[in-house]
Design a protein around this motif. Structure first.
Motif, short mmCIF file in Angstrom:
data_model
loop_
_atom_site.label_atom_id
_atom_site.label_comp_id
_atom_site.label_asym_id
_atom_site.label_seq_id
_atom_site.Cartn_x
_atom_site.Cartn_y
_atom_site.Cartn_z
N GLY A 129 -5.95 11.67 11.19
CA GLY A 129 -4.82 10.94 10.65
C GLY A 129 -4.56 9.67 11.43
N VAL A 130 -4.40 8.56 10.69
CA VAL A 130 -4.22 7.25 11.32
C VAL A 130 -3.05 6.53 10.65
CG1 VAL A 130 -5.38 5.12 12.03
CG2 VAL A 130 -6.72 7.18 11.65
N ASP A 131 -2.19 5.90 11.45
CA ASP A 131 -0.99 5.21 10.97
C ASP A 131 -1.07 3.72 11.24
OD1 ASP A 131 0.32 7.46 10.08
OD2 ASP A 131 1.90 7.41 11.60
N ALA A 132 -0.36 2.96 10.42
CA ALA A 132 0.01 1.61 10.80
C ALA A 132 1.14 1.70 11.82
CB ALA A 132 0.47 0.82 9.57
N PRO A 133 1.32 0.68 12.66
CA PRO A 133 2.41 0.73 13.64
C PRO A 133 3.75 1.01 12.96
CG PRO A 133 0.97 -1.13 14.09
CD PRO A 133 0.53 -0.56 12.78
N GLY A 134 4.49 1.96 13.52
CA GLY A 134 5.82 2.26 13.00
C GLY A 134 5.87 3.22 11.84
N TYR A 164 -6.45 0.73 -2.35
CA TYR A 164 -5.28 0.30 -3.12
C TYR A 164 -5.44 0.59 -4.61
CZ TYR A 164 -2.48 -1.76 0.56
OH TYR A 164 -1.67 -1.92 1.66
N GLY A 165 -6.68 0.86 -5.03
CA GLY A 165 -6.93 1.20 -6.43
C GLY A 165 -6.98 2.70 -6.63
N ASP A 166 -8.16 3.29 -6.43
CA ASP A 166 -8.31 4.73 -6.60
C ASP A 166 -7.54 5.54 -5.56
OD1 ASP A 166 -9.88 4.40 -8.81
OD2 ASP A 166 -11.77 4.98 -7.82
N GLY A 167 -7.38 4.99 -4.37
CA GLY A 167 -6.71 5.73 -3.30
C GLY A 167 -7.66 6.55 -2.45
N ILE A 168 -8.96 6.43 -2.68
CA ILE A 168 -9.96 7.15 -1.90
C ILE A 168 -11.29 6.41 -1.95
CG2 ILE A 168 -10.61 8.63 -3.85
CD1 ILE A 168 -11.10 10.90 -1.77
N ILE A 204 -18.41 10.95 4.99
CA ILE A 204 -17.01 10.85 5.40
C ILE A 204 -16.24 10.13 4.30
CG2 ILE A 204 -17.36 8.71 6.69
CD1 ILE A 204 -15.25 9.73 8.71
N SER A 205 -15.00 10.53 4.09
CA SER A 205 -14.14 9.87 3.13
C SER A 205 -12.82 9.52 3.78
CB SER A 205 -13.90 10.75 1.90
OG SER A 205 -13.14 11.90 2.24
N VAL A 206 -12.08 8.63 3.14
CA VAL A 206 -10.74 8.29 3.61
C VAL A 206 -9.87 8.07 2.37
CG1 VAL A 206 -11.30 5.80 3.78
CG2 VAL A 206 -9.39 6.76 5.09
N ARG A 207 -8.63 8.50 2.48
CA ARG A 207 -7.73 8.41 1.34
C ARG A 207 -6.31 8.14 1.82
NH1 ARG A 207 -4.98 13.45 1.13
NH2 ARG A 207 -5.95 14.97 2.54
N SER A 208 -5.50 7.68 0.89
CA SER A 208 -4.07 7.71 1.12
C SER A 208 -3.60 9.13 0.83
CB SER A 208 -3.34 6.74 0.18
OG SER A 208 -1.95 7.03 0.17
N ALA A 209 -2.88 9.73 1.78
CA ALA A 209 -2.39 11.10 1.58
C ALA A 209 -1.30 11.16 0.52
CB ALA A 209 -1.88 11.66 2.90
N LEU A 210 -0.89 9.99 0.00
CA LEU A 210 0.07 9.94 -1.10
C LEU A 210 -0.61 10.08 -2.46
CD1 LEU A 210 2.37 7.03 0.14
CD2 LEU A 210 2.75 9.49 0.36
N LEU A 245 -3.46 6.66 6.63
CA LEU A 245 -4.72 7.08 6.04
C LEU A 245 -5.16 8.42 6.61
CD1 LEU A 245 -6.74 3.72 6.20
CD2 LEU A 245 -5.70 4.75 4.15
N ALA A 246 -5.87 9.19 5.80
CA ALA A 246 -6.45 10.46 6.24
C ALA A 246 -7.95 10.42 6.00
CB ALA A 246 -5.82 11.62 5.48
N PHE A 247 -8.72 10.56 7.09
CA PHE A 247 -10.17 10.65 7.00
C PHE A 247 -10.56 12.13 6.91
CE2 PHE A 247 -9.46 6.57 8.92
CZ PHE A 247 -10.49 5.76 8.46
#
Length: 281
Positions: free
Chosen positions: A224-229, A24-28, A198-204, A140-142
């Motif tokens: 690629g992993v999503d929250a429901p919906g 929620y801060g850096d995004g990665i 391994i890293s994970v980021r918001s693709a935004l 999220l994208a790992f």
């Protein structure tokens, strides 16, 4: 009268507040040495074979700029899929940020080849009201490199904190105007992961691949992993053969949006990013 005890939260060796603060801060965020180098080396042997096959069929690979491709694959095309999606850190990150009912919607890999140029700064898709209004991350994208990344191999660059930037001036909601490039350049962090990291980021979060001036490709696996919906499964076609799917643990099946088929079908990539196909920065 007996009462049913409340379920106790799952214990994790990882710092959930730090995970939340990082994304929620850096995004990665990242985890060094998550996988043995031998495990990554095997993946590094599998991806070039899949890459050659994808390039040889129509729609098998999509351009992401000069000498760059993205290839979506079948989970069972690689030997380490189950290890990846059951890794405790991967599961903890997904549950912490996306909730206990997170869904795996995509697996593939990027290849910046020798001669790849700087990409324009971009997002991988448009931000929705969940992020713009509710300030919530729902995808999220790992990323997992198959090589030790060096400075001349076109490292990934990211502008921390920009997952919250207003996209009203962005082309297609994804490509900031050139006038904003100095801001991203000033924020930019260049990542040089090693095999096993391994890293994970918001693709935004605004990011780009940089120029690969070496003579070596830089393959990186993407999950690629999503929250429901969240809905990104509409752009992908995750499917499994019946025999493979039936052998998966139920705790993995619970997190899949997929088709179960008798025979795997060639994947025609559905998530194109036109601004990357049209050229480089």
């Amino acid at each position: 009268m007996t009462t049913t005890p409340e379920p106790r939260p799952t214990q994790t060796p990882y710092d959930v507040p730090a995970i939340m603060a990082g994304l929620y801060g850096d995004g990665i965020i990242g985890l060094k040495g998550a996988f043995p180098r031998e495990w990554v080396a095997r993946l590094g042997e599998e991806l070039p074979v899949l890459y050659r096959e994808a390039l040889a069929r129509p729609g098998g690979a999509v351009g992401r700029g000069t000498n760059r491709h993205y290839v979506e694959i079948h989970p069972e095309d690689i030997s380490g899929f189950l290890d990846l999606v059951t890794h405790p850190w991967v599961r903890t990150v997904c549950e912490s940020v996306l909730g206990p009912n997170y869904k795996i919607v995509e697996i593939g890999f990027d290849v910046p080849n020798p001669g790849a140029k700087d990409q324009p700064w971009h997002r991988d898709f448009r931000a929705g009201p969940e992020t713009l209004i509710d300030r919530r991350l729902n995808s999220l994208a790992f990323n997992l490199t198959t090589v030790d990344v060096e400075e001349d191999m076109g490292p990934f660059e990211i502008a921390p904190g920009t997952q919250w930037d207003d996209p009203s001036e962005y082309d297609h909601g994804m490509f900031p105007p050139v006038s904003l490039f100095p801001r991203y350049q000033a924020l930019a962090q260049r990542k040089l992961p090693k095999m096993g990291d391994i890293s994970v980021r918001s693709a935004l979060t605004i990011h780009r691949g940089t120029a690969n001036t070496s003579q070596k490709p830089r393959p990186v696996l993407v999950l690629g992993v999503d929250a429901p919906g969240a809905g990104h499964d509409e752009f992908h076609d995750l499917h499994f053969t019946r025999g493979y799917y039936e052998r998966l643990p139920q705790e993995v099946k619970d997190h899949l949006i997929c088709r179960v088929v008798d025979e795997l079908e060639p994947i025609v990539q559905g998530h194109t990013i036109e601004g990357l196909m049209m050229g480089d920065a």
